[in-house]
Structure formats: structure tokens, C-alpha cells
Design a protein around this motif. Structure first.
Motif, PDB file in Angstrom:
ATOM      1  N   LEU A   8      -6.074  11.225   3.153  1.00 53.78           N
ATOM      2  CA  LEU A   8      -6.657  10.042   3.746  1.00 53.78           C
ATOM      3  C   LEU A   8      -5.306   9.597   4.989  1.00 53.78           C
ATOM      4  CD1 LEU A   8      -8.755   8.045   3.917  1.00 53.78           C
ATOM      5  CD2 LEU A   8      -7.655   7.035   2.098  1.00 53.78           C
ATOM      6  N   PHE A   9      -4.379   9.076   4.831  1.00 50.52           N
ATOM      7  CA  PHE A   9      -3.343   8.527   6.033  1.00 50.52           C
ATOM      8  C   PHE A   9      -3.377   9.392   7.419  1.00 50.52           C
ATOM      9  CE2 PHE A   9      -0.192  10.994   3.644  1.00 50.52           C
ATOM     10  CZ  PHE A   9       0.325  11.552   4.975  1.00 50.52           C
ATOM     11  N   LYS A  10      -3.968  10.881   7.152  1.00 54.34           N
ATOM     12  CA  LYS A  10      -3.308  11.876   8.212  1.00 54.34           C
ATOM     13  C   LYS A  10      -5.239  11.978   8.771  1.00 54.34           C
ATOM     14  CE  LYS A  10      -0.232  15.750   6.646  1.00 54.34           C
ATOM     15  NZ  LYS A  10      -0.665  16.988   6.024  1.00 54.34           N
ATOM     16  N   VAL A  11      -6.413  11.555   7.810  1.00 53.96           N
ATOM     17  CA  VAL A  11      -7.898  11.238   8.680  1.00 53.96           C
ATOM     18  C   VAL A  11      -7.991  10.192   9.342  1.00 53.96           C
ATOM     19  CG1 VAL A  11     -10.436  10.807   7.645  1.00 53.96           C
ATOM     20  CG2 VAL A  11      -9.066  12.673   6.391  1.00 53.96           C
ATOM     21  N   ARG A  23     -15.450   2.093   5.902  1.00 52.07           N
ATOM     22  CA  ARG A  23     -16.419   3.268   5.096  1.00 52.07           C
ATOM     23  C   ARG A  23     -16.291   4.426   6.488  1.00 52.07           C
ATOM     24  NH1 ARG A  23     -18.231   2.347   0.607  1.00 52.07           N
ATOM     25  NH2 ARG A  23     -17.905  -0.336  -0.332  1.00 52.07           N
ATOM     26  N   ILE A  24     -15.912   5.549   5.487  1.00 56.36           N
ATOM     27  CA  ILE A  24     -16.495   6.857   6.295  1.00 56.36           C
ATOM     28  C   ILE A  24     -16.893   7.817   5.598  1.00 56.36           C
ATOM     29  CG2 ILE A  24     -14.728   6.239   8.016  1.00 56.36           C
ATOM     30  CD1 ILE A  24     -13.261   8.409   6.555  1.00 56.36           C
ATOM     31  N   SER A  25     -17.809   8.905   6.099  1.00 56.26           N
ATOM     32  CA  SER A  25     -18.365   9.444   5.684  1.00 56.26           C
ATOM     33  C   SER A  25     -18.384  10.821   6.098  1.00 56.26           C
ATOM     34  CB  SER A  25     -20.103   9.044   5.870  1.00 56.26           C
ATOM     35  OG  SER A  25     -20.421   9.573   6.652  1.00 56.26           O
ATOM     36  N   TYR A  67     -10.322   1.573   2.814  1.00 57.03           N
ATOM     37  CA  TYR A  67      -8.990   0.663   2.525  1.00 57.03           C
ATOM     38  C   TYR A  67      -9.625  -0.851   2.290  1.00 57.03           C
ATOM     39  CZ  TYR A  67     -10.167  -1.023   7.170  1.00 57.03           C
ATOM     40  OH  TYR A  67     -10.954  -1.331   7.544  1.00 57.03           O
ATOM     41  N   LEU A  68      -8.763  -1.588   1.693  1.00 50.35           N
ATOM     42  CA  LEU A  68      -9.119  -2.527   0.927  1.00 50.35           C
ATOM     43  C   LEU A  68      -8.913  -3.693   1.823  1.00 50.35           C
ATOM     44  CD1 LEU A  68      -8.291  -1.688  -2.576  1.00 50.35           C
ATOM     45  CD2 LEU A  68     -10.411  -1.653  -2.055  1.00 50.35           C
ATOM     46  N   ASP A  69      -9.607  -4.904   1.725  1.00 50.05           N
ATOM     47  CA  ASP A  69      -8.875  -6.206   1.744  1.00 50.05           C
ATOM     48  C   ASP A  69      -9.316  -6.549   3.541  1.00 50.05           C
ATOM     49  OD1 ASP A  69      -8.814  -7.179  -0.933  1.00 50.05           O
ATOM     50  OD2 ASP A  69      -6.685  -6.271  -0.961  1.00 50.05           O
ATOM     51  N   GLY A  70      -9.221  -5.033   4.135  1.00 54.06           N
ATOM     52  CA  GLY A  70      -9.509  -5.216   5.370  1.00 54.06           C
ATOM     53  C   GLY A  70      -8.525  -5.470   6.243  1.00 54.06           C
ATOM     54  N   ASN A  71      -7.144  -4.435   5.020  1.00 58.00           N
ATOM     55  CA  ASN A  71      -5.436  -4.312   5.855  1.00 58.00           C
ATOM     56  C   ASN A  71      -5.719  -2.622   5.826  1.00 58.00           C
ATOM     57  OD1 ASN A  71      -2.897  -3.161   5.717  1.00 58.00           O
ATOM     58  ND2 ASN A  71      -2.318  -5.651   5.413  1.00 58.00           N
ATOM     59  N   ARG A  72      -5.523  -1.850   6.518  1.00 60.54           N
ATOM     60  CA  ARG A  72      -5.998  -0.300   6.793  1.00 60.54           C
ATOM     61  C   ARG A  72      -4.486   0.119   6.456  1.00 60.54           C
ATOM     62  NH1 ARG A  72      -6.158   1.029  13.214  1.00 60.54           N
ATOM     63  NH2 ARG A  72      -4.501   0.279  14.054  1.00 60.54           N
TER      64      ARG A  72
END
Length: 114
Positions: A8-11, A23-25, A67-72
Motif C-alpha cells: 500500500l505505501f508503494k501504491v 479511498r482508491i479502487s 488511511y484513517l483520521d485524515g493522516n496519510r
């Protein structure tokens, strides 16, 4: 759990660094989705367990939560392709697991724990 291809971090770094939506699809591992769909299609109504699909929990028509809480950075859901980071584990426990556990407790026990 949503599986990402690659991690995910690489994406996020490769495709969404400038503007990271919550969110991403894209970049979902299609093999993992197929395995999950095959498993769900085999479930019978009288299974001795309740299957909770984490795709259904973390994903909707807009895509999968990344990600959660607006913190990527600190709120990133997973540290690799599918394993939850601590904050995401707590989020899952609070918003999915705890309500499931309390749902089946007798009312007097669940009200004592609120």
C-alpha cells in the motif's frame, strides 16, 4: 482484508503522492479478490460461524479506505500488501469487532461495559 499490489505505501508513493484520496479502487490484488469471492460463494446459510468480510468493512462504492483520521502517513491502513498497522487494528476492533461481541451479550452485561 483488501490486498494491494504492490504494498500500500508503494501504491500511495507511486500513484497518489501529490493528492492522496482517502479511498482508491485501483491497485487491488485481483487474485486475492477472486479467492475471497470464491470462498464467499461456497458459504452456506447455516455455517457454524459468522463470516465478516473485511473488503465489505474497508471498501465501498468509492473504493477501499487507505488511511484513517485524515493522516496519510500515520493513518495508513497497512504496512505491506494486507497486514493492518496498529491504528487500523484498533479501528477495526472498535468499529467492527466490539459491536459484534456486544451484539450477542445479554443486555445487562453490555450496558455495564458502556
Amino acid at each position: 482484508m483488501p490486498h494491494w499490489d504492490p504494498y500500500l505505501f508503494k501504491v500511495v508513493m507511486q500513484h497518489y503522492w501529490e493528492l492522496t484520496p482517502p479511498r482508491i479502487s485501483t491497485q487491488l490484488d485481483q487474485h486475492a479478490l477472486a479467492v475471497d469471492n470464491a470462498f464467499r460463494s461456497e458459504l452456506k446459510p447455516n455455517e457454524p460461524f459468522e463470516y465478516q468480510n473485511l473488503y465489505d468493512f474497508f471498501c465501498n462504492a468509492e473504493g477501499c479506505l487507505i488511511y484513517l483520521d485524515g493522516n496519510r502517513r500515520e493513518g495508513l491502513l497497512s504496512f505491506d500488501n494486507a497486514h493492518l498497522r496498529p491504528r487500523a487494528s484498533f479501528y477495526l476492533a472498535e468499529h467492527l469487532l466490539t459491536p459484534l461481541i456486544l451484539r450477542d451479550w445479554p443486555e445487562e452485561r453490555s450496558s455495564a461495559h458502556r
